[in-house]
Write a protein that holds these residues in place. Sequence first.
Motif, mmCIF file in Angstrom:
data_model
loop_
_atom_site.group_PDB
_atom_site.id
_atom_site.type_symbol
_atom_site.label_atom_id
_atom_site.label_comp_id
_atom_site.label_asym_id
_atom_site.label_seq_id
_atom_site.Cartn_x
_atom_site.Cartn_y
_atom_site.Cartn_z
ATOM 1 N N LYS A 78 2.757 12.244 -6.353
ATOM 2 C CA LYS A 78 1.778 12.983 -5.561
ATOM 3 C C LYS A 78 0.916 11.976 -4.788
ATOM 4 O O LYS A 78 0.623 10.892 -5.280
ATOM 5 N N LYS A 79 0.515 12.377 -3.593
ATOM 6 C CA LYS A 79 -0.293 11.494 -2.751
ATOM 7 C C LYS A 79 -1.556 11.027 -3.457
ATOM 8 O O LYS A 79 -1.932 9.861 -3.363
ATOM 9 N N GLU A 80 -2.210 11.934 -4.161
ATOM 10 C CA GLU A 80 -3.454 11.587 -4.856
ATOM 11 C C GLU A 80 -3.231 10.497 -5.893
ATOM 12 O O GLU A 80 -4.084 9.635 -6.104
ATOM 13 N N TYR B 25 -2.979 7.763 -1.471
ATOM 14 C CA TYR B 25 -2.503 7.853 -0.090
ATOM 15 C C TYR B 25 -3.626 8.232 0.861
ATOM 16 O O TYR B 25 -4.479 9.056 0.548
ATOM 17 N N GLN B 26 -3.613 7.609 2.047
ATOM 18 C CA GLN B 26 -4.539 7.954 3.124
ATOM 19 C C GLN B 26 -3.770 7.877 4.440
ATOM 20 O O GLN B 26 -2.774 7.161 4.536
ATOM 21 N N ASP B 27 -4.206 8.632 5.452
ATOM 22 C CA ASP B 27 -3.518 8.701 6.738
ATOM 23 C C ASP B 27 -3.832 7.536 7.670
ATOM 24 O O ASP B 27 -3.368 7.516 8.806
ATOM 25 N N CYS C 261 2.140 2.265 6.392
ATOM 26 C CA CYS C 261 3.427 2.758 5.895
ATOM 27 C C CYS C 261 4.621 2.284 6.722
ATOM 28 O O CYS C 261 5.664 1.945 6.165
ATOM 29 N N CYS D 209 8.650 9.140 2.755
ATOM 30 C CA CYS D 209 8.601 7.976 1.879
ATOM 31 C C CYS D 209 9.627 8.181 0.767
ATOM 32 O O CYS D 209 9.853 9.312 0.328
ATOM 33 N N VAL E 110 6.888 8.826 -2.401
ATOM 34 C CA VAL E 110 5.694 9.673 -2.311
ATOM 35 C C VAL E 110 6.068 10.980 -1.625
ATOM 36 O O VAL E 110 6.754 10.978 -0.603
ATOM 37 N N GLU E 111 5.618 12.095 -2.181
ATOM 38 C CA GLU E 111 5.972 13.405 -1.652
ATOM 39 C C GLU E 111 5.214 13.752 -0.379
ATOM 40 O O GLU E 111 4.155 13.196 -0.104
ATOM 41 N N ILE F 279 4.376 11.820 5.536
ATOM 42 C CA ILE F 279 3.721 10.516 5.483
ATOM 43 C C ILE F 279 3.495 9.999 6.899
ATOM 44 O O ILE F 279 4.443 9.897 7.679
ATOM 45 N N CYS G 146 -0.736 3.581 1.050
ATOM 46 C CA CYS G 146 -0.933 3.971 -0.354
ATOM 47 C C CYS G 146 -0.849 2.729 -1.230
ATOM 48 O O CYS G 146 -0.469 1.657 -0.779
#
Length: 70
Positions: free
Chosen positions: A21-23, A27-29, A37, A49, A52-53, A56, A62
């Motif tokens: 999970k991103k959390e 993960y950040q954009d 990324c 990715c 990572v789900e 992305i 991340c």
Amino acid sequence: MALLPVALIATDRAVAQGKAKKEAVQYQDTPKNGQKCIDCVLFEPPEACKVVEGKIAPEGWCSLFAPKPS
């Protein structure tokens, strides 16, 4: 009975269930310290990715960032 570190158990569960999970990987954009990324070996263009789900961003970041070899 041996006790395993929580991080190891959490990693095993993430692998068993699929992508993280991103959390869980912070993960950040947006890039972080010049890392993004699109420069990571785990990034799959155009917006995915390997580990990572979800969607992305190429400019995202991340905690699993691993730079592509030069």
